[in-house]
Design a protein around this motif. Structure first.
Motif, PDB file in Angstrom:
ATOM      1  N   THR A 196      -4.735  -2.424  -2.460  1.00 49.31           N
ATOM      2  CA  THR A 196      -5.595  -3.604  -2.506  1.00 49.31           C
ATOM      3  C   THR A 196      -6.480  -3.604  -3.745  1.00 49.31           C
ATOM      4  OG1 THR A 196      -7.276  -2.471  -1.184  1.00 49.31           O
ATOM      5  CG2 THR A 196      -5.638  -3.794   0.001  1.00 49.31           C
ATOM      6  N   ALA A 197      -6.620  -2.450  -4.382  1.00 48.91           N
ATOM      7  CA  ALA A 197      -7.420  -2.322  -5.600  1.00 48.91           C
ATOM      8  C   ALA A 197      -6.901  -1.125  -6.374  1.00 48.91           C
ATOM      9  CB  ALA A 197      -8.908  -2.138  -5.265  1.00 48.91           C
ATOM     10  N   ALA A 198      -7.211  -1.072  -7.654  1.00 44.00           N
ATOM     11  CA  ALA A 198      -6.778   0.056  -8.463  1.00 44.00           C
ATOM     12  C   ALA A 198      -7.408   1.348  -7.945  1.00 44.00           C
ATOM     13  CB  ALA A 198      -7.146  -0.176  -9.928  1.00 44.00           C
ATOM     14  N   ALA A 199      -6.630   2.407  -7.970  1.00 43.00           N
ATOM     15  CA  ALA A 199      -7.113   3.697  -7.464  1.00 43.00           C
ATOM     16  C   ALA A 199      -8.123   4.312  -8.432  1.00 43.00           C
ATOM     17  CB  ALA A 199      -5.934   4.639  -7.274  1.00 43.00           C
ATOM     18  N   ASP A 200      -9.209   4.886  -7.869  1.00 44.91           N
ATOM     19  CA  ASP A 200     -10.136   5.647  -8.703  1.00 44.91           C
ATOM     20  C   ASP A 200      -9.516   7.020  -8.974  1.00 44.91           C
ATOM     21  OD1 ASP A 200     -10.546   7.267  -6.449  1.00 44.91           O
ATOM     22  OD2 ASP A 200     -12.397   6.238  -5.879  1.00 44.91           O
ATOM     23  N   GLY A 223       3.405  12.476  -4.263  1.00 48.40           N
ATOM     24  CA  GLY A 223       4.701  12.214  -4.883  1.00 48.40           C
ATOM     25  C   GLY A 223       4.892  10.801  -5.365  1.00 48.40           C
ATOM     26  N   PHE A 224       3.794  10.085  -5.667  1.00 52.63           N
ATOM     27  CA  PHE A 224       3.888   8.700  -6.120  1.00 52.63           C
ATOM     28  C   PHE A 224       3.403   8.577  -7.561  1.00 52.63           C
ATOM     29  CE2 PHE A 224       3.983   8.387  -1.586  1.00 52.63           C
ATOM     30  CZ  PHE A 224       4.794   7.285  -1.310  1.00 52.63           C
ATOM     31  N   ALA A 225       3.922   7.542  -8.238  1.00 51.55           N
ATOM     32  CA  ALA A 225       3.508   7.246  -9.605  1.00 51.55           C
ATOM     33  C   ALA A 225       3.388   5.737  -9.745  1.00 51.55           C
ATOM     34  CB  ALA A 225       4.528   7.790 -10.605  1.00 51.55           C
ATOM     35  N   PRO A 226       2.512   5.261 -10.632  1.00 54.81           N
ATOM     36  CA  PRO A 226       2.329   3.814 -10.777  1.00 54.81           C
ATOM     37  C   PRO A 226       3.608   3.132 -11.239  1.00 54.81           C
ATOM     38  CG  PRO A 226       1.171   4.998 -12.519  1.00 54.81           C
ATOM     39  CD  PRO A 226       1.625   6.014 -11.542  1.00 54.81           C
ATOM     40  N   ALA A 227       3.911   1.994 -10.607  1.00 60.62           N
ATOM     41  CA  ALA A 227       5.112   1.237 -10.960  1.00 60.62           C
ATOM     42  C   ALA A 227       4.782   0.021 -11.811  1.00 60.62           C
ATOM     43  CB  ALA A 227       5.843   0.789  -9.688  1.00 60.62           C
ATOM     44  N   ARG A 232       0.757  -1.096  -7.538  1.00 62.44           N
ATOM     45  CA  ARG A 232       2.027  -0.770  -6.900  1.00 62.44           C
ATOM     46  C   ARG A 232       2.435   0.624  -7.362  1.00 62.44           C
ATOM     47  NH1 ARG A 232       7.708  -2.597  -7.665  1.00 62.44           N
ATOM     48  NH2 ARG A 232       7.053  -3.434  -9.679  1.00 62.44           N
ATOM     49  N   TRP A 233       2.632   1.515  -6.374  1.00 65.97           N
ATOM     50  CA  TRP A 233       3.007   2.897  -6.672  1.00 65.97           C
ATOM     51  C   TRP A 233       4.335   3.210  -5.999  1.00 65.97           C
ATOM     52  CZ3 TRP A 233      -0.223   6.990  -8.869  1.00 65.97           C
ATOM     53  CH2 TRP A 233      -1.386   6.497  -9.461  1.00 65.97           C
ATOM     54  N   ARG A 234       5.199   3.925  -6.696  1.00 66.19           N
ATOM     55  CA  ARG A 234       6.532   4.206  -6.175  1.00 66.19           C
ATOM     56  C   ARG A 234       6.750   5.705  -6.022  1.00 66.19           C
ATOM     57  NH1 ARG A 234      10.024   0.637  -9.150  1.00 66.19           N
ATOM     58  NH2 ARG A 234       9.071  -0.795  -7.683  1.00 66.19           N
ATOM     59  N   GLU A 235       7.450   6.057  -4.956  1.00 69.19           N
ATOM     60  CA  GLU A 235       7.734   7.458  -4.665  1.00 69.19           C
ATOM     61  C   GLU A 235       8.581   8.063  -5.767  1.00 69.19           C
ATOM     62  OE1 GLU A 235       8.364   9.751  -0.503  1.00 69.19           O
ATOM     63  OE2 GLU A 235       9.628   8.002  -0.872  1.00 69.19           O
ATOM     64  N   ARG A 236       8.219   9.288  -6.175  1.00 69.59           N
ATOM     65  CA  ARG A 236       8.877   9.902  -7.309  1.00 69.59           C
ATOM     66  C   ARG A 236       9.699  11.125  -6.937  1.00 69.59           C
ATOM     67  NH1 ARG A 236       9.987   7.199 -10.823  1.00 69.59           N
ATOM     68  NH2 ARG A 236       9.651   8.649 -12.520  1.00 69.59           N
ATOM     69  N   ARG A 237       9.812  11.467  -5.655  1.00 72.51           N
ATOM     70  CA  ARG A 237      10.654  12.578  -5.262  1.00 72.51           C
ATOM     71  C   ARG A 237      11.542  12.173  -4.108  1.00 72.51           C
ATOM     72  NH1 ARG A 237       5.955  16.775  -3.233  1.00 72.51           N
ATOM     73  NH2 ARG A 237       4.289  16.022  -4.535  1.00 72.51           N
ATOM     74  N   ALA A 238      12.510  12.999  -3.812  1.00 70.81           N
ATOM     75  CA  ALA A 238      13.456  12.662  -2.744  1.00 70.81           C
ATOM     76  C   ALA A 238      12.746  12.526  -1.409  1.00 70.81           C
ATOM     77  CB  ALA A 238      14.547  13.723  -2.648  1.00 70.81           C
ATOM     78  N   HIS A 239      11.771  13.359  -1.144  1.00 73.33           N
ATOM     79  CA  HIS A 239      10.994  13.282   0.093  1.00 73.33           C
ATOM     80  C   HIS A 239       9.521  13.395  -0.297  1.00 73.33           C
ATOM     81  CE1 HIS A 239      14.667  13.665   2.442  1.00 73.33           C
ATOM     82  NE2 HIS A 239      14.999  14.654   1.653  1.00 73.33           N
ATOM     83  N   GLY A 240       8.945  12.273  -0.627  1.00 76.63           N
ATOM     84  CA  GLY A 240       7.632  12.248  -1.249  1.00 76.63           C
ATOM     85  C   GLY A 240       6.543  12.954  -0.469  1.00 76.63           C
ATOM     86  N   HIS A 241       6.495  12.817   0.855  1.00 79.19           N
ATOM     87  CA  HIS A 241       5.427  13.418   1.648  1.00 79.19           C
ATOM     88  C   HIS A 241       6.064  14.025   2.885  1.00 79.19           C
ATOM     89  CE1 HIS A 241       1.448  14.051   3.273  1.00 79.19           C
ATOM     90  NE2 HIS A 241       0.923  13.490   2.208  1.00 79.19           N
ATOM     91  N   LEU A 268      -3.202   8.860   3.431  1.00 76.79           N
ATOM     92  CA  LEU A 268      -3.710   8.390   2.139  1.00 76.79           C
ATOM     93  C   LEU A 268      -5.036   7.655   2.299  1.00 76.79           C
ATOM     94  CD1 LEU A 268      -0.375   7.168   0.487  1.00 76.79           C
ATOM     95  CD2 LEU A 268      -1.723   9.191  -0.129  1.00 76.79           C
ATOM     96  N   ARG A 269      -5.148   6.838   3.340  1.00 74.03           N
ATOM     97  CA  ARG A 269      -6.413   6.131   3.560  1.00 74.03           C
ATOM     98  C   ARG A 269      -7.546   7.115   3.825  1.00 74.03           C
ATOM     99  NH1 ARG A 269      -4.334   1.093   7.407  1.00 74.03           N
ATOM    100  NH2 ARG A 269      -3.699  -0.296   5.676  1.00 74.03           N
ATOM    101  N   ALA A 270      -7.249   8.194   4.538  1.00 76.66           N
ATOM    102  CA  ALA A 270      -8.261   9.212   4.815  1.00 76.66           C
ATOM    103  C   ALA A 270      -8.739   9.886   3.532  1.00 76.66           C
ATOM    104  CB  ALA A 270      -7.702  10.251   5.785  1.00 76.66           C
ATOM    105  N   GLN A 271      -7.899   9.862   2.478  1.00 77.14           N
ATOM    106  CA  GLN A 271      -8.273  10.464   1.198  1.00 77.14           C
ATOM    107  C   GLN A 271      -8.878   9.438   0.235  1.00 77.14           C
ATOM    108  OE1 GLN A 271      -5.234  13.493  -0.263  1.00 77.14           O
ATOM    109  NE2 GLN A 271      -4.030  12.486   1.355  1.00 77.14           N
ATOM    110  N   GLY A 272      -9.171   8.230   0.764  1.00 79.25           N
ATOM    111  CA  GLY A 272      -9.838   7.225  -0.048  1.00 79.25           C
ATOM    112  C   GLY A 272      -8.921   6.351  -0.876  1.00 79.25           C
TER     113      GLY A 272
END
Length: 332
Positions: free
Chosen positions: A240-244, A255-259, A265-274, A286-290
């Motif tokens: 909803t907003a850019a990540a700090d 395991g995500f990187a900006p798309a 928009r961030w896209r998973e960068r590994r076969a099993h990201g989490h 992720l929400r718990a980590q802000g």
């Protein structure tokens, strides 16, 4: 063209402007009837590479051969190449037919053969209906098709297109794709640049990713995509907003990187990201980590994923897994 030899071969190409290197160690080959898409960020050297292949520029080192000949030094070799720049290169106050007649003359088509060449180009580009229209009155899509037709007057064996559908609507894009499909079916080799991943997936037999003046990955598109899709589906996060900085670090650990450049928009960068987390659990973690994440989407990875993995600097990739079967990963 000798037996077993590609129509187009670039070997050990180095090129630069004054003290600024543009291309370093480029090796590429293209067969007759094959389409190769060049993908890379702005400034990667795609247009310079196209101009080298067209014989418009000479490399500082290495060789360019079109059917065994050097297009920069041999006019006959250049006549076998159709060059379609991104800019519309037509005479707006002439009709379509008059434009094509001029380009036929410039291409060295004998006078007695120009009428047939004109009719063939009009049919191939499917623009006979506007042959008597002034170019200035045509839509952008028709102008692009006329631009392509102008490069075909000498029936080249190689056609080079720089962003062939830039700025046109969907109907015009489909018409231009039809032109390129007909060329390919007739055995014409096509080298194109595009920023449109769906276009590249539809048109290309092979893709080459350029970054910082080098080919960082190249191969048959079908093989690359098949290997990519062996693993788990790709997950995408919508923010909803850019990540700090803290949220960005959490995203990269997962395991995500900006798309996209806006960071939403961030896209998973590994076969099993989490590992061990389904979509809902990942969202909660992720929400718990802000991280201001709104939703998790699941999608089949495609050419864009290959591109992002290929051109992203190694030091900022999120835990890349070696080998094409695990690659994730668009260009100018």
């Amino acid at each position: 063209m000798g037996a077993g030899q590609p129509l187009v071969r670039l070997a050990g190409i180095r090129f630069g402007y004054r003290d600024r290197p543009v291309l370093e160690g480029i090796d590429l080959a293209l067969e007759a009837g094959e389409t190769l898409a060049l993908l890379g960020p702005n400034g990667a050297g795609k247009t310079s590479l196209m101009r080298l292949a067209a014989g418009r520029l000479a490399p500082a080192a290495g060789t360019v051969r079109i059917d065994g000949a050097d297009p920069f030094r041999e006019r006959a070799a250049r006549r076998g190449i159709g060059w379609v720049p991104q800019e519309i290169a037509l005479y707006p106050r002439l009709t379509v037919a008059e434009n094509l007649s001029v380009f036929a003359q410039l291409a060295g088509v004998p006078r007695r053969a120009r009428r047939a060449a004109l009719a063939e180009a009009l049919a191939l580009a499917d623009i006979a209906a506007v042959a008597d229209s002034l170019v200035a009155t045509l839509s952008g899509g028709f102008r692009r098709r006329v631009n392509i037709a102008a490069s075909l007057m000498n029936r080249p064996r190689l056609v080079l297109l720089d962003e062939p559908t830039s700025g046109v609507d969907l109907a015009a894009r489909a018409a231009i794709h039809g032109v390129l499909a007909r060329l390919r079916a007739e055995g014409t080799a096509i080298l194109l640049t595009t920023h449109d991943f769906s276009e590249a997936e539809r048109l290309a037999d092979r893709v080459a990713f350029l970054a910082q003046g080098r080919v960082v990955r190249e191969g048959r598109l079908a093989d690359m995509l098949a290997a990519l899709r062996v693993g788990a589906p790709e997950r995408e996060l919508i923010l909803t907003a850019a990540a700090d900085p803290a949220a960005e670090a959490a995203l990269r650990r997962a395991g995500f990187a900006p798309a996209e450049a806006d960071g939403l928009r961030w896209r998973e960068r590994r076969a099993h990201g989490h590992p061990g987390l389904d979509g809902a659990a990942l969202l909660g973690s992720l929400r718990a980590q802000g991280v201001p994440v709104a939703e998790v989407r699941v999608r089949a990875p495609g050419l864009e994923a290959l591109y992002l993995d290929a051109v992203r600097p190694r030091d900022v990739r999120a835990d890349p897994i070696a080998g094409p079967a695990r690659s994730r990963g668009a260009a100018r």
